[in-house]
Design a protein around this motif. Structure first.
Motif, PDB file in Angstrom:
ATOM      1  N   LYS A   1       0.852  -1.198   0.000  1.00 49.48           N
ATOM      2  CA  LYS A   1       0.000   0.000   0.000  1.00 49.48           C
ATOM      3  C   LYS A   1       0.884   1.244   0.000  1.00 49.48           C
ATOM      4  O   LYS A   1       1.921   1.265   0.654  1.00 49.48           O
ATOM      5  CB  LYS A   1      -0.921  -0.002   1.219  1.00 49.48           C
ATOM      6  N   ALA A   2       0.449   2.264  -0.717  1.00 55.40           N
ATOM      7  CA  ALA A   2       1.183   3.533  -0.812  1.00 55.40           C
ATOM      8  C   ALA A   2       2.640   3.290  -1.197  1.00 55.40           C
ATOM      9  O   ALA A   2       3.561   3.871  -0.630  1.00 55.40           O
ATOM     10  CB  ALA A   2       1.106   4.290   0.513  1.00 55.40           C
ATOM     11  N   LEU A   3       2.830   2.383  -2.167  1.00 55.93           N
ATOM     12  CA  LEU A   3       4.180   2.043  -2.623  1.00 55.93           C
ATOM     13  C   LEU A   3       4.897   3.296  -3.108  1.00 55.93           C
ATOM     14  O   LEU A   3       4.392   4.023  -3.954  1.00 55.93           O
ATOM     15  CB  LEU A   3       4.095   1.011  -3.755  1.00 55.93           C
ATOM     16  N   GLY A   4       6.064   3.559  -2.532  1.00 57.81           N
ATOM     17  CA  GLY A   4       6.842   4.726  -2.926  1.00 57.81           C
ATOM     18  C   GLY A   4       8.318   4.463  -2.748  1.00 57.81           C
ATOM     19  O   GLY A   4       8.713   3.452  -2.158  1.00 57.81           O
ATOM     20  N   SER A   5       9.129   5.347  -3.284  1.00 58.13           N
ATOM     21  CA  SER A   5      10.576   5.177  -3.216  1.00 58.13           C
ATOM     22  C   SER A   5      11.190   6.186  -2.251  1.00 58.13           C
ATOM     23  O   SER A   5      10.851   7.374  -2.285  1.00 58.13           O
ATOM     24  CB  SER A   5      11.186   5.359  -4.611  1.00 58.13           C
ATOM     25  N   MET A   6      12.052   5.702  -1.387  1.00 54.66           N
ATOM     26  CA  MET A   6      12.822   6.562  -0.478  1.00 54.66           C
ATOM     27  C   MET A   6      14.298   6.344  -0.755  1.00 54.66           C
ATOM     28  O   MET A   6      14.823   5.266  -0.465  1.00 54.66           O
ATOM     29  CB  MET A   6      12.536   6.219   0.997  1.00 54.66           C
ATOM     30  N   ASN A   7      14.943   7.313  -1.364  1.00 56.55           N
ATOM     31  CA  ASN A   7      16.377   7.200  -1.669  1.00 56.55           C
ATOM     32  C   ASN A   7      16.706   5.928  -2.452  1.00 56.55           C
ATOM     33  O   ASN A   7      17.644   5.208  -2.118  1.00 56.55           O
ATOM     34  CB  ASN A   7      17.198   7.248  -0.372  1.00 56.55           C
ATOM     35  N   GLY A   8      15.895   5.648  -3.445  1.00 54.16           N
ATOM     36  CA  GLY A   8      16.185   4.517  -4.316  1.00 54.16           C
ATOM     37  C   GLY A   8      15.715   3.172  -3.803  1.00 54.16           C
ATOM     38  O   GLY A   8      16.024   2.136  -4.398  1.00 54.16           O
ATOM     39  N   VAL A   9      14.983   3.167  -2.695  1.00 58.87           N
ATOM     40  CA  VAL A   9      14.499   1.904  -2.113  1.00 58.87           C
ATOM     41  C   VAL A   9      12.983   1.991  -1.960  1.00 58.87           C
ATOM     42  O   VAL A   9      12.460   2.964  -1.401  1.00 58.87           O
ATOM     43  CB  VAL A   9      15.162   1.640  -0.742  1.00 58.87           C
ATOM     44  N   ASN A  10      12.273   0.979  -2.444  1.00 60.98           N
ATOM     45  CA  ASN A  10      10.817   0.950  -2.325  1.00 60.98           C
ATOM     46  C   ASN A  10      10.390   0.645  -0.891  1.00 60.98           C
ATOM     47  O   ASN A  10      10.959  -0.243  -0.239  1.00 60.98           O
ATOM     48  CB  ASN A  10      10.219  -0.116  -3.248  1.00 60.98           C
ATOM     49  N   VAL A  11       9.384   1.361  -0.418  1.00 61.84           N
ATOM     50  CA  VAL A  11       8.816   1.095   0.912  1.00 61.84           C
ATOM     51  C   VAL A  11       7.290   1.104   0.814  1.00 61.84           C
ATOM     52  O   VAL A  11       6.723   1.760  -0.048  1.00 61.84           O
ATOM     53  CB  VAL A  11       9.254   2.140   1.974  1.00 61.84           C
ATOM     54  N   CYS A  12       6.661   0.357   1.731  1.00 58.98           N
ATOM     55  CA  CYS A  12       5.201   0.380   1.802  1.00 58.98           C
ATOM     56  C   CYS A  12       4.773   1.379   2.873  1.00 58.98           C
ATOM     57  O   CYS A  12       5.612   2.000   3.533  1.00 58.98           O
ATOM     58  CB  CYS A  12       4.661  -1.020   2.126  1.00 58.98           C
ATOM     59  N   SER A  13       3.489   1.545   3.034  1.00 65.24           N
ATOM     60  CA  SER A  13       2.961   2.473   4.034  1.00 65.24           C
ATOM     61  C   SER A  13       3.469   2.120   5.430  1.00 65.24           C
ATOM     62  O   SER A  13       3.572   0.938   5.776  1.00 65.24           O
ATOM     63  CB  SER A  13       1.431   2.402   4.039  1.00 65.24           C
ATOM     64  N   PRO A  14       3.796   3.123   6.252  1.00 64.82           N
ATOM     65  CA  PRO A  14       4.242   2.823   7.628  1.00 64.82           C
ATOM     66  C   PRO A  14       3.170   2.092   8.438  1.00 64.82           C
ATOM     67  O   PRO A  14       3.488   1.377   9.387  1.00 64.82           O
ATOM     68  CB  PRO A  14       4.544   4.205   8.226  1.00 64.82           C
ATOM     69  N   LEU A  15       1.898   2.255   8.059  1.00 64.13           N
ATOM     70  CA  LEU A  15       0.843   1.531   8.764  1.00 64.13           C
ATOM     71  C   LEU A  15       0.712   0.097   8.275  1.00 64.13           C
ATOM     72  O   LEU A  15       0.109  -0.731   8.948  1.00 64.13           O
ATOM     73  CB  LEU A  15      -0.503   2.248   8.609  1.00 64.13           C
TER      74      LEU A  15
END
Length: 282
Positions: A93-107
Motif C-alpha cells: 500500500k502507498a508504494l513509494g521510493s525513499m532514496n532509491g528503495v521501495n517502501v510500503c505504508s508505515p501503517l
C-alpha cells in the motif's frame, strides 16, 4: 563500491556462482560481490519494482537507520527464498521510493512487527504536533485497518516529542484524558488535561541548560498566558519522569482532585540526591 556491483541473472549467474565469481542471492539473481543490506534493497527495488521493504526493514528505512539482514519484503507475487531476505505476499500500500528503495505504508509495515516494537516505531515516526493528522492521512490507503494495527495505534502515544512525555501520558491515561502537543493560545504544551484545565511541560536539562534569552522570555510568558486562560501549569523534569514517574502522577492527580499529600522537596527523595543520602546514612 556500489558502482562496481554487477547483477547476473539465469544461467550466466549460475555459471559464475559455480566458479566462485558471483554470490547467489536467490534463485535467478546473482551479484558480483556480497552486498550491503542497503545495496541489496536497491537491487531488489529495481529487479521487482512492485515489491517494497516491509516490517522491521521498512521501519529502519523510515527512521533513517542502517538496514540490517535479513531484509523484509512485501510483494503481491511470490519472491524466491533467500538467506538475505524474507518476504510475505501482499500488495504494498502507498508504494513509494525513499532514496532509491521501495517502501510500503508505515501503517502496513507494522503488520509484520511485534506489537511492542510496532508501538515504538509509530511513536517515533509520528512524533510531533502533526503526528495524529499524518496518521489519519496514511489511513486513507486502507478500507479497514487490521486488528493488530488498530491495537498498536490504540497503545501508541502519538504526537508526543519524547519518551518522558509518553511515559507521563501513559501514567495519567487511566485517570484522565490526555492530549499531547496541544496549543493553548499561541503556545504549545506537552500534555494538556483539558477537562481539568491542567497544562504540563516536561523539560530536559540539556535543552534548558543552553537556553537563550529569547527562549527564556517566551517560556515565562507562556506560563503567565496559561494562568490567564484559566489553566494550572505544571512542570516536571525528564529525570523525574524517568526515575520517579509515580511521584509525578500522584502530584498531577492531587492537583486535579484538589486534595492529596504534598510532595516532599526533591532532596528528600530524588534520584539526584541518592549519593548524599547514602553518605549521611553511612
Amino acid at each position: 563500491h556500489r558502482g562496481q556491483m554487477e547483477i547476473f541473472e539465469g544461467r550466466a549467474g549460475t555459471r559464475r556462482a559455480a566458479n566462485g565469481r558471483a554470490i547467489k542471492i536467490c534463485r535467478g539473481l546473482y551479484l558480483s560481490a556480497v552486498p550491503t543490506p542497503r545495496e541489496l534493497a536497491e537491487v531488489v527495488s529495481r529487479r521487482w519494482p512492485d515489491s517494497a521493504l516491509d516490517g522491521y526493514s521498512a521501519a529502519q528505512q523510515y527512521l533513517g537507520q542502517e538496514l540490517t539482514y535479513p531484509l523484509c519484503f512485501l510483494r503481491a507475487g511470490t519472491m524466491a527464498s533467500s538467506t538475505y531476505f524474507r518476504s510475505r505476499r501482499a500488495r504494498p500500500k502507498a508504494l513509494g521510493s525513499m532514496n532509491g528503495v521501495n517502501v510500503c505504508s508505515p501503517l502496513q509495515c507494522i503488520e509484520a512487527m511485534a506489537q511492542e516494537d510496532a508501538v515504538a516505531f509509530i511513536e517515533a515516526f509520528f512524533a510531533g504536533p502533526h503526528g495524529r493528522s499524518r496518521i489519519e492521512t496514511e489511513q486513507l490507503d486502507f478500507r479497514r485497518l487490521p486488528k493488530h494495527t488498530r491495537e498498536v495505534l490504540e497503545k501508541a502515544i502519538v504526537g508526543a516529542d519524547s519518551k518522558p512525555e509518553r511515559d507521563l501520558t501513559r501514567g495519567l491515561e487511566p485517570h484522565a484524558k490526555v492530549r499531547n502537543n496541544v496549543r493553548i493560545g499561541p503556545y504549545r504544551w506537552d500534555l494538556v488535561l483539558e477537562e481539568h484545565k491542567v497544562a504540563i511541560e516536561v523539560d530536559g536539562y540539556a535543552y534548558h541548560k543552553g537556553e537563550n534569552r529569547q527562549r527564556f522570555e517566551i517560556d515565562r510568558q507562556k506560563l503567565n498566558d496559561a494562568v490567564q486562560r484559566g489553566y494550572r501549569p505544571l512542570h516536571f523534569t525528564a529525570a523525574t519522569i524517568e526515575h520517579h514517574l509515580d511521584v509525578a502522577v500522584h502530584q498531577v492527580l492531587a492537583v486535579i482532585k484538589g486534595r492529596g499529600e504534598f510532595v516532599a522537596p526533591p532532596w528528600k527523595w530524588h534520584h539526584y540526591w541518592r549519593w548524599e543520602r547514602e553518605r549521611w546514612a553511612g
